[in-house]
Write an enzyme that holds these catalytic residues in place. Structure first.
Site, PDB file in Angstrom:
ATOM      1  N   ALA A 117      50.552  37.786  43.638  1.00 51.23           N
ATOM      2  CA  ALA A 117      49.884  38.828  43.111  1.00 51.23           C
ATOM      3  C   ALA A 117      48.557  38.682  43.026  1.00 51.23           C
ATOM      4  CB  ALA A 117      50.511  38.991  41.639  1.00 51.23           C
ATOM      5  N   PHE A 118      47.755  39.921  43.135  1.00 51.72           N
ATOM      6  CA  PHE A 118      46.490  40.008  43.137  1.00 51.72           C
ATOM      7  C   PHE A 118      45.619  39.084  42.033  1.00 51.72           C
ATOM      8  CE2 PHE A 118      44.211  42.422  39.917  1.00 51.72           C
ATOM      9  CZ  PHE A 118      45.066  42.987  39.041  1.00 51.72           C
ATOM     10  N   LYS A 119      46.240  38.911  41.026  1.00 52.80           N
ATOM     11  CA  LYS A 119      45.580  38.279  39.734  1.00 52.80           C
ATOM     12  C   LYS A 119      45.142  36.867  40.379  1.00 52.80           C
ATOM     13  CE  LYS A 119      47.359  40.656  35.809  1.00 52.80           C
ATOM     14  NZ  LYS A 119      48.194  41.587  36.678  1.00 52.80           N
ATOM     15  N   ASP A 120      45.719  36.397  41.424  1.00 52.77           N
ATOM     16  CA  ASP A 120      45.443  35.010  41.924  1.00 52.77           C
ATOM     17  C   ASP A 120      43.827  35.132  42.441  1.00 52.77           C
ATOM     18  OD1 ASP A 120      47.657  33.635  41.591  1.00 52.77           O
ATOM     19  OD2 ASP A 120      48.513  34.488  43.616  1.00 52.77           O
ATOM     20  N   MET A 123      41.974  34.433  39.348  1.00 54.83           N
ATOM     21  CA  MET A 123      42.377  33.347  38.645  1.00 54.83           C
ATOM     22  C   MET A 123      41.970  32.064  39.168  1.00 54.83           C
ATOM     23  SD  MET A 123      43.608  33.599  35.154  1.00 54.83           S
ATOM     24  CE  MET A 123      45.005  34.592  34.889  1.00 54.83           C
TER      25      MET A 123
END
Ligand SMILES: *Cc1c(COP(=O)(O)O)cnc(C)c1O
Length: 474
Positions: A117-120, A123
């Site tokens: 997911a794009f949160k990587d 993060m």
């Protein structure tokens, strides 16, 4: 660069100070005191690698980490090894590759990192920044959070193995998909603590709030957060708007539109900032699912956060929000950075109310920021996933489908439209089966993920039980 609070009553701070904090002490969110103008640098940046571009953009916002150290952090973060799950292996070296559906209609792949997911994208950078700043200060931090899926796993994969960070992540027992559970609970690292709470996501989140509200406990156990209001996450997301722009255009004066599947307004807030820095984005298309708080605002000027009971559980669950925690950052800019106005508006919001900018002086300014919006339903999602599969042979996830659906309604002839691809289909297998009658494709390395041993401690929805685990482990 100094950082100011949207509510104007917290001290001005440096980057490293706000990196480890959450909300400003006055309840506001930190923003840089100005947006550096970079339009004249686009030609020079166009040919950079992702890590080099990240370094250039971060450098305008971070002045308290030496340049060579910041460069090292960017190089270590944005590697082909970390972001390797591109649907086209040959493109993985781009970190955030562009896939064209049609001329001037593209997907920007942001979900090639460890949790798909794009949160990587942000993060992983946060993990390396935390490690660096804590090392310099000789400090440690204990991250406490609650997750319904994507954020918690992205945080754990970013912080795993870091010697000065522990992660205590609460999740509602049995409410995440089998894949999401396996992703988090199978991590063997000694600094990761998965805690399943008997209850719903809101119960888990209430426990986190209660623990943070205990100021003595928070200070004694050095508790910190990595939620979506963290400025460094927003800053890291600015980078891929530039990357997408360079991939979709041939010259530095072409205008583009981005479409962003949105929940807490973090991702699209980064697009707003890229635009404020001088990137030629003329349209920011905000896509919501059935939880249409933000669509309603951009159509009517009314911001009305929902109650938990009014919040829909949908098949694009990472966009199931009742209020948008980063929205205050945009409103601060919209009202001319007048903190007194923001305080007044959020006095209503924090008391469970709403506000309207429809009739005041700000309604006339709103179109100047380029936002348009739309919403999508479960039926739209199924139809879009199926259509994109049949027409282009590409499998997209449910959140990206919301983006593609809404983007189609806002295309301008001759102008590239870039839809941010925020997750991979494999995370939401049930809806993919419903749409396509087949299982999503899964990277070979993740075969059998659900069969790995899982490590999770089950507790009641009890503040004391969660505190007890933190006390035991620290
Ligand atoms: C978090 C998330 C979103 C929403 O992003 P915001 O920054 O909260 O607007 C959209 N899609 C996916 C897959 C997500 O994980």
């Amino acid at each position: 660069m100094k950082y100011v609070s949207t509510r104007g009553r917290s001290p001005v701070q440096s980057f490293s100070d706000i990196l480890l904090g959450g909300l400003a002490s006055d309840g506001g969110l930190y923003l840089p005191e100005s947006y550096p103008q970079v339009a004249t640098r686009l030609a020079e940046w166009r040919t950079l690698s992702y890590a080099e571009l990240a370094f250039e953009i971060l450098s305008v916002y971070v002045d308290d980490i030496p340049a060579e150290d910041l460069k090292g952090i960017c190089d270590k973060t944005y590697t082909t090894q970390t972001y390797r799950w591109s649907r086209d292996a040959a493109k993985a070296k781009d970190i955030a590759p562009l896939t064209s559906l049609e001329p001037d209609f593209h997907l920007l792949e942001l979900s090639n990192g460890p949790t798909l997911a794009f949160k990587d994208m942000a993060m992983q950078l946060l993990g390396n920044l935390f490690e660096y700043v804590l090392d310099k200060r000789g400090e440690t931090i204990n991250i406490l959070g609650a997750t319904s899926g994507d954020t918690g796993s992205a945080a754990e994969y970013a912080m795993r193995g870091k010697h000065n960070v522990r992660v205590f992540m609460l999740s509602p027992e049995g409410k995440m998909s089998a894949f999401q559970r396996a992703q988090m609970y199978s991590l063997p690292d000694a600094n990761i603590f998965n805690i399943a709470v008997r209850g719903m996501f809101d119960d888990a989140q209430d426990i986190v709030k209660a623990v943070f509200n205990d100021a003595d406990f928070k200070a004694r156990y050095k508790l910190g957060a990595v939620n979506s209001i963290n400025w460094a996450r927003v800053m890291a997301q600015v980078v891929y708007y530039f990357k997408g722009y360079f991939e979709a255009t041939g010259s530095d004066d072409e205008e583009v539109a981005f479409c962003v599947p949105s929940g807490n307004f973090g991702n699209i807030c980064a697009g707003h900032i890229a635009r404020m820095m001088g990137l030629p984005i003329v349209r920011l298309v905000l896509a919501t699912n059935e939880n249409d708080v933000l669509d309603e605002f951009f159509r009517s000027g009314i911001y009305r956060p929902r109650t938990t009971a009014e919040t829909h559980v949908t098949s694009s669950p990472s966009m199931d929000i009742s209020k948008a925690s980063n929205f205050e950052r945009f409103i601060f800019d919209l009202v001319g950075r007048d903190a007194a106005i923001v305080r007044q508006l959020w006095r209503e919001v924090d008391a469970g109310g709403s506000f309207s900018l429809a009739d005041g002086p700000f309604a006339a300014r709103l179109p100047g920021y380029g936002f348009v919006s739309g919403c999508s339903s479960h039926a739209d999602r199924l139809a879009t996933i199926s259509d994109v599969w049949q027409r282009y042979g590409l499998m997209i996830d449910t959140h990206t489908a919301d983006g593609v659906k809404v983007a189609r309604g806002h295309r301008v002839a001759g102008m590239p439209m870039i839809v941010l691809e925020t997750a991979q289909a494999v995370k939401f297998a049930e809806t993919i089966r419903e749409a396509l009658g087949r299982d999503p494709v899964r990277p070979a390395e993740l075969e059998g993920l659900e069969d790995l041993p899982q490590l999770v401690e089950l507790v009641d929805a009890s503040v004391d039980q969660v505190k007890g685990i933190i006390i035991r482990e620290c």
